[in-house]
Enzyme design. Structure first.
Site, PDB file in Angstrom:
ATOM      1  N   HIS A  97       0.833  -1.194   0.000  1.00 49.42           N
ATOM      2  CA  HIS A  97       0.000   0.000   0.000  1.00 49.42           C
ATOM      3  C   HIS A  97       0.869   1.245   0.000  1.00 49.42           C
ATOM      4  O   HIS A  97       1.966   1.253   0.544  1.00 49.42           O
ATOM      5  CB  HIS A  97      -0.989   0.029   1.173  1.00 49.42           C
ATOM      6  N   THR A  98       0.357   2.274  -0.642  1.00 50.36           N
ATOM      7  CA  THR A  98       1.051   3.550  -0.742  1.00 50.36           C
ATOM      8  C   THR A  98       0.219   4.606  -0.030  1.00 50.36           C
ATOM      9  O   THR A  98      -0.982   4.714  -0.272  1.00 50.36           O
ATOM     10  CB  THR A  98       1.259   3.940  -2.219  1.00 50.36           C
TER      11      THR A  98
END
Length: 139
Positions: A97-98
Protein backbone atom coordinates in the site's frame (compact mmCIF):
# COMPACT_ATOMS: atom_id res chain seq x y z
CA UNK A 1 -6.08 -13.61 0.68
CA UNK A 2 -8.10 -14.76 3.67
CA UNK A 3 -7.67 -12.57 6.72
CA UNK A 4 -6.16 -9.60 4.85
CA UNK A 5 -8.18 -6.49 5.64
CA UNK A 6 -7.07 -4.76 2.42
CA UNK A 7 -8.13 -7.77 0.32
CA UNK A 8 -11.47 -7.56 2.15
CA UNK A 9 -11.78 -3.87 1.19
CA UNK A 10 -10.89 -4.64 -2.45
CA UNK A 11 -13.52 -7.42 -2.50
CA UNK A 12 -16.13 -5.13 -0.95
CA UNK A 13 -16.44 -7.33 2.14
CA UNK A 14 -14.89 -4.81 4.54
CA UNK A 15 -16.36 -1.30 4.65
CA UNK A 16 -14.12 1.59 3.67
CA UNK A 17 -14.44 5.19 2.51
CA UNK A 18 -13.45 4.51 -1.09
CA UNK A 19 -12.03 7.23 -3.25
CA UNK A 20 -11.57 5.17 -6.41
CA UNK A 21 -11.85 1.56 -7.56
CA UNK A 22 -10.11 0.81 -10.86
CA UNK A 23 -8.41 -2.21 -12.44
CA UNK A 24 -4.98 -0.86 -11.39
CA UNK A 25 -5.94 -0.44 -7.73
CA UNK A 26 -8.30 0.71 -5.04
CA UNK A 27 -7.86 3.86 -2.95
CA UNK A 28 -9.61 4.57 0.34
CA UNK A 29 -9.20 6.76 3.40
CA UNK A 30 -6.85 5.57 6.13
CA UNK A 31 -8.92 4.96 9.28
CA UNK A 32 -6.17 6.53 11.39
CA UNK A 33 -4.98 9.35 9.15
CA UNK A 34 -1.86 11.42 9.70
CA UNK A 35 -4.03 14.30 8.42
CA UNK A 36 -7.63 14.17 7.24
CA UNK A 37 -7.71 13.10 3.61
CA UNK A 38 -4.85 10.58 4.06
CA UNK A 39 -5.45 7.98 1.33
CA UNK A 40 -4.12 4.43 0.99
CA UNK A 41 -3.68 3.03 -2.52
CA UNK A 42 -3.53 -0.77 -2.86
CA UNK A 43 -3.20 -3.12 -5.83
CA UNK A 44 -6.21 -5.39 -6.33
CA UNK A 45 -4.05 -8.52 -6.00
CA UNK A 46 -2.62 -9.54 -2.64
CA UNK A 47 1.04 -8.54 -2.83
CA UNK A 48 3.14 -7.89 0.25
CA UNK A 49 5.99 -5.65 -0.92
CA UNK A 50 6.92 -3.45 -3.84
CA UNK A 51 9.26 -6.20 -5.07
CA UNK A 52 6.18 -8.42 -5.53
CA UNK A 53 4.47 -5.97 -7.92
CA UNK A 54 4.91 -7.32 -11.46
CA UNK A 55 6.89 -4.94 -13.71
CA UNK A 56 3.95 -4.76 -16.13
CA UNK A 57 1.78 -3.38 -13.28
CA UNK A 58 4.14 -0.55 -12.34
CA UNK A 59 2.84 2.06 -14.82
CA UNK A 60 -0.83 1.52 -13.97
CA UNK A 61 -0.35 1.34 -10.21
CA UNK A 62 1.97 4.33 -9.92
CA UNK A 63 -0.09 6.24 -12.47
CA UNK A 64 -3.02 5.83 -10.05
CA UNK A 65 -0.83 6.93 -7.11
CA UNK A 66 0.27 9.99 -9.12
CA UNK A 67 -3.32 10.93 -10.01
CA UNK A 68 -4.34 10.58 -6.36
CA UNK A 69 -1.47 12.81 -5.20
CA UNK A 70 -2.80 15.51 -7.54
CA UNK A 71 -6.41 14.90 -6.45
CA UNK A 72 -5.59 15.05 -2.73
CA UNK A 73 -3.81 18.36 -3.26
CA UNK A 74 -6.47 19.97 -5.46
CA UNK A 75 -9.53 18.39 -3.86
CA UNK A 76 -8.53 19.37 -0.34
CA UNK A 77 -6.71 22.61 -1.07
CA UNK A 78 -3.50 21.13 0.36
CA UNK A 79 -0.14 22.75 -0.24
CA UNK A 80 1.30 19.42 -1.36
CA UNK A 81 1.42 15.72 -0.48
CA UNK A 82 3.68 13.22 1.21
CA UNK A 83 3.77 9.91 -0.69
CA UNK A 84 5.30 6.93 1.10
CA UNK A 85 5.45 3.16 1.22
CA UNK A 86 6.79 0.72 3.81
CA UNK A 87 8.09 -2.73 2.91
CA UNK A 88 7.67 -5.20 5.80
CA UNK A 89 9.10 -3.01 8.59
CA UNK A 90 6.38 -0.62 9.86
CA UNK A 91 3.92 -2.16 7.39
CA UNK A 92 0.87 -2.47 9.66
CA UNK A 93 -1.05 -4.50 7.05
CA UNK A 94 1.05 -6.98 5.03
CA UNK A 95 -0.48 -5.94 1.70
CA UNK A 96 1.38 -3.49 -0.56
CA UNK A 97 0.00 0.00 0.00
CA UNK A 98 1.05 3.55 -0.74
CA UNK A 99 0.22 6.44 1.57
CA UNK A 100 -0.85 9.75 0.00
CA UNK A 101 -0.98 12.32 2.80
CA UNK A 102 -2.12 15.93 2.34
CA UNK A 103 0.43 18.50 3.55
CA UNK A 104 0.34 22.18 4.36
CA UNK A 105 3.23 24.44 5.32
CA UNK A 106 3.67 24.38 9.08
CA UNK A 107 1.48 21.28 9.58
CA UNK A 108 3.94 19.91 12.16
CA UNK A 109 4.90 16.69 10.38
CA UNK A 110 8.57 16.05 11.07
CA UNK A 111 10.66 13.24 9.64
CA UNK A 112 9.05 9.86 10.09
CA UNK A 113 7.05 10.63 13.23
CA UNK A 114 3.47 10.18 12.08
CA UNK A 115 0.98 11.41 14.65
CA UNK A 116 -2.51 10.11 13.91
CA UNK A 117 -5.91 11.77 14.06
CA UNK A 118 -9.52 10.65 13.62
CA UNK A 119 -12.52 11.79 11.63
CA UNK A 120 -15.27 13.20 13.85
CA UNK A 121 -17.77 10.79 12.29
CA UNK A 122 -18.53 8.76 9.15
CA UNK A 123 -20.13 11.78 7.46
CA UNK A 124 -16.90 13.77 7.75
CA UNK A 125 -14.86 10.85 6.39
CA UNK A 126 -17.27 10.43 3.47
CA UNK A 127 -17.01 14.14 2.70
CA UNK A 128 -13.19 13.92 2.48
CA UNK A 129 -13.38 10.83 0.24
CA UNK A 130 -15.92 12.58 -2.02
CA UNK A 131 -13.81 15.75 -2.33
CA UNK A 132 -10.75 13.74 -3.40
CA UNK A 133 -12.78 11.55 -5.78
CA UNK A 134 -14.33 14.64 -7.39
CA UNK A 135 -10.85 16.06 -8.04
CA UNK A 136 -9.46 12.80 -9.49
CA UNK A 137 -8.53 13.04 -13.16
CA UNK A 138 -9.85 10.24 -15.37
CA UNK A 139 -7.50 7.36 -16.12
Amino acid sequence: MAGCVFCGIVAGEVPAFRVVDEPDGVAFLDTRPVFKGHVLVVPRAHLVTLADLPPASLPGYFGLVQRLAVAVESGLGAGGTFVAMNNRVSQSVPHLHTHVVPRTKGDGLRGFFWPRTRYSDDAEAQEYAARIAAALAPA
